[in-house]
Scaffold this active site. Structure first.
Site, PDB file in Angstrom:
ATOM      1  N   SER A  90     -14.570  26.370 -26.699  1.00  0.00           N
ATOM      2  CA  SER A  90     -14.730  25.155 -27.502  1.00  0.00           C
ATOM      3  C   SER A  90     -13.654  25.140 -28.575  1.00  0.00           C
ATOM      4  O   SER A  90     -13.288  26.188 -29.122  1.00  0.00           O
ATOM      5  CB  SER A  90     -16.116  25.171 -28.149  1.00  0.00           C
ATOM      6  OG  SER A  90     -16.123  24.354 -29.307  1.00  0.00           O
ATOM      7  N   LYS A 123     -18.372  29.906 -28.096  1.00  0.00           N
ATOM      8  CA  LYS A 123     -18.759  29.265 -26.843  1.00  0.00           C
ATOM      9  C   LYS A 123     -17.984  29.757 -25.638  1.00  0.00           C
ATOM     10  O   LYS A 123     -16.791  30.015 -25.709  1.00  0.00           O
ATOM     11  CB  LYS A 123     -18.558  27.743 -26.960  1.00  0.00           C
ATOM     12  CG  LYS A 123     -19.453  27.123 -28.007  1.00  0.00           C
ATOM     13  CD  LYS A 123     -20.791  26.757 -27.415  1.00  0.00           C
ATOM     14  CE  LYS A 123     -20.703  25.316 -26.976  1.00  0.00           C
ATOM     15  NZ  LYS A 123     -21.670  24.936 -26.026  1.00  0.00           N
ATOM     16  N   GLU A 147     -19.837  22.144 -14.214  1.00  0.00           N
ATOM     17  CA  GLU A 147     -20.175  20.775 -14.618  1.00  0.00           C
ATOM     18  C   GLU A 147     -19.302  19.757 -13.897  1.00  0.00           C
ATOM     19  O   GLU A 147     -19.768  18.677 -13.506  1.00  0.00           O
ATOM     20  CB  GLU A 147     -20.045  20.645 -16.139  1.00  0.00           C
ATOM     21  CG  GLU A 147     -21.131  21.437 -16.860  1.00  0.00           C
ATOM     22  CD  GLU A 147     -20.853  21.633 -18.348  1.00  0.00           C
ATOM     23  OE1 GLU A 147     -21.820  21.755 -19.109  1.00  0.00           O
ATOM     24  OE2 GLU A 147     -19.672  21.674 -18.747  1.00  0.00           O
ATOM     25  N   SER A 205       0.824  -1.222   0.000  1.00  0.00           N
ATOM     26  CA  SER A 205       0.000   0.000   0.000  1.00  0.00           C
ATOM     27  C   SER A 205       0.852   1.265   0.000  1.00  0.00           C
ATOM     28  O   SER A 205       0.325   2.372   0.094  1.00  0.00           O
ATOM     29  CB  SER A 205      -0.929   0.003   1.221  1.00  0.00           C
ATOM     30  OG  SER A 205      -0.186  -0.221   2.402  1.00  0.00           O
ATOM     31  N   HIS A 237     -40.294  23.679  -9.688  1.00  0.00           N
ATOM     32  CA  HIS A 237     -40.443  22.790 -10.854  1.00  0.00           C
ATOM     33  C   HIS A 237     -39.786  23.380 -12.101  1.00  0.00           C
ATOM     34  O   HIS A 237     -40.252  23.152 -13.224  1.00  0.00           O
ATOM     35  CB  HIS A 237     -41.919  22.524 -11.175  1.00  0.00           C
ATOM     36  CG  HIS A 237     -42.742  22.147  -9.998  1.00  0.00           C
ATOM     37  ND1 HIS A 237     -42.923  20.854  -9.582  1.00  0.00           N
ATOM     38  CD2 HIS A 237     -43.424  22.926  -9.117  1.00  0.00           C
ATOM     39  CE1 HIS A 237     -43.694  20.831  -8.501  1.00  0.00           C
ATOM     40  NE2 HIS A 237     -44.011  22.072  -8.194  1.00  0.00           N
TER      41      HIS A 237
HETATM   42  N1  ARG Z   1      -1.345  -1.233   5.100  1.00  0.00           N
HETATM   43  C1  ARG Z   1      -2.232  -1.694   6.106  1.00  0.00           C
HETATM   44  C2  ARG Z   1      -3.559  -0.936   6.015  1.00  0.00           C
HETATM   45  O1  ARG Z   1      -3.593   0.035   5.367  1.00  0.00           O
HETATM   46  C3  ARG Z   1      -1.627  -1.477   7.452  1.00  0.00           C
HETATM   47  C4  ARG Z   1      -2.122  -2.428   8.482  1.00  0.00           C
HETATM   48  C5  ARG Z   1      -1.606  -3.768   8.200  1.00  0.00           C
HETATM   49  N2  ARG Z   1      -2.020  -4.685   9.208  1.00  0.00           N
HETATM   50  C6  ARG Z   1      -1.973  -5.993   9.032  1.00  0.00           C
HETATM   51  N3  ARG Z   1      -2.392  -6.753   9.968  1.00  0.00           N
HETATM   52  N4  ARG Z   1      -1.543  -6.508   7.894  1.00  0.00           N
HETATM   53  O2  ARG Z   1      -4.527  -1.316   6.582  1.00  0.00           O
END
Ligand code: ARG
Length: 445
Positions: A270, A276, A283, A22, A149
């Protein structure tokens, strides 16, 4: 460097790493992870795990950790911090994780992040609300048609329209404050799921990180993401309001209505049609509201089947939060600038508001004031719409008269709008402007 591995004979495959790591996104929690680690170092020193000197070297080394340049060499932000610490001070680094788990660690990081994200949202919302108040003060007597409306209904003032959104934004500020207050509990000390096996003073630890109190149940602590859902909900409802504002302005600036013109700096052209001037900012705000609702329901769906306590599914909580903060951080200032710069075509607004059909209700009111039951007056006016101009003259109904008559609390009368703008400004600028403040403070009823 891995934080686990003793029981494995082989290292993780690239496939595992690509799917499991992560760090590519949770590196954004680096400063929170360092803050939490500093606080934990002092807490376990108090508990007798580290000497004062050891705690000091750990804290000094933690404070020197630099942001990463590569994002594929570490599993997550926690292993990054630990490996940098080990590079700096050697095996002593390994003592920091005593009694702690990445489960209570990541929840702490994210709650620290949330406090900042809520503060940021609140101050950006307040800036937008204050610009709307400023425009409301200047346009308290500027007439325009009001709609129900999407049909012209009764005259209102542009200031009154502005303050409608100020009310919504005030509630949004309260919602972010409430999300922040509910999330204001320190997870550190919950361990992996069962609590810390050390005499940690969790009250002191919570306070050292700026939390109101420690969380009460370790199982709940490591698996709770209510604060993330609360944030996404507050953001989704905020964006829902902004989307409605955008939708109104798209219509006001349309060729058909022509009540307003976008500032050049916040409109787009545009590539094909030279004439335009497009409302892309508005948007995109409308589009982001749709996506925000998706982020909210997405996280709820991730959460709904999770058994206690921590499960890796929870790693998927972060990207929607990070994306939402980026979205709010771009959308709110852009809208604020747009509201500040939008130019009104007051003649056109007044002419539209003075259209005879917008007099019909007031004519019926005037007949009722002379004693005719309102139901009958409604019927008569409905039948005589072709000569509504004459009826209006006969009953002395004028655009400014209609506006002035709506002076009860909450109405569109210019003097009422001026008072409401003053009250809104006071509310938004008072230092105690939070969810405990009644939203009508300062207005006389
Ligand atoms: N990268 C993990 C998360 O975002 C951290 C916690 C990891 N804990 C574990 N028991 N693998 O949740």
């Amino acid at each position: 460097m891995k934080l686990w591995g003793g029981r494995f004979e082989k290292g993780p495959s690239d496939l595992l790493r690509q799917f499991n790591d992560s760090f590519s996104f949770d590196h954004q929690l680096l400063s929170e992870d360092i803050d939490g680690s500093v606080a934990w170092a002092y807490a376990i020193a108090d508990a007798g795990v580290l000497t004062r000197d050891e705690a000091r070297s750990i804290v000094t080394a933690l404070s020197r950790i630099q942001p990463p340049v590569k994002f594929n060499e570490h599993e997550d932000v926690h292993s990054y911090v630990e490996s940098k610490l080990r590079e700096a001070i050697g095996p002593l680094a390994g003592k920091l994780h005593t009694g702690r788990s990445r489960n209570d660690q990541v929840a702490t990081d994210l709650k620290l992040w949330l406090k900042r994200a809520c503060d940021e949202a609140t101050s950006n919302i307040r800036a937008l609300a204050l610009i709307l108040v400023k425009r409301a003060e200047a346009e308290a007597a500027t007439p325009m048609p009001g709609y129900t409306h999407s049909k012209q209904a009764e005259p209102i003032t542009f200031g009154h329209w502005c303050l409608a959104y100020v009310e919504m934004l005030q509630r949004d500020i309260e919602r972010f404050a409430a999300a922040q207050a509910r999330g204001d509990e320190c997870p550190l000390g919950a361990g992996a799921l069962a609590g810390a096996p050390l005499p940690i003073d969790r009250m002191k630890l919570a306070q050292s990180l700026g939390f109101a109190r420690p969380s009460a149940n370790s199982l709940d602590t490591v698996s709770d993401r209510d604060f993330a859902v609360d944030y996404l909900f507050a953001a989704s409802l905020l964006l829902t309001h902004l989307s409605r504002l955008a939708e109104d302005l798209i219509f006001f600036t349309s060729d058909e209505a022509g009540y307003a013109e976008l500032p050049d700096a916040l409109a787009t052209g545009s590539s094909r049609m030279p004439q335009k001037k497009n409302p892309d900012v508005l948007e995109l705000v409308r589009g982001h509201a749709g996506r925000a609702i998706g982020e909210l329901t997405g996280l709820l769906a991730v959460m709904k089947g999770l058994p206690l306590a921590y499960d890796k599914d929870l790693q998927l909580d972060k990207e929607p939060l990070f994306r939402m903060r980026v979205t709010l951080g771009a959308a709110l200032p852009a809208l604020t600038a747009l509201i500040e710069g939008i130019e009104l075509n007051r003649e056109r607004m007044r002419a539209a508001a003075a259209g005879p059909m917008l007099m019909a209700t007031a004519v019926a009111d005037a007949m009722a004031a002379r004693g005719l039951p309102f139901r009958e007056a409604h019927e008569v006016v409905g039948r005589e719409l072709a000569s509504i101009d004459e009826l209006a003259r006969e009953y002395g109904v004028t655009l400014d008269g209609i506006l002035a008559s709506k002076k009860a609390f909450g109405g569109t009368a210019p003097e009422r709008v001026t008072a409401a703008a003053r009250a809104a400004r006071a509310r938004l600028t008072s230092s105690t402007s939070d969810h405990r403040q009644p939203t009508t403070a300062g207005q006389t009823r």
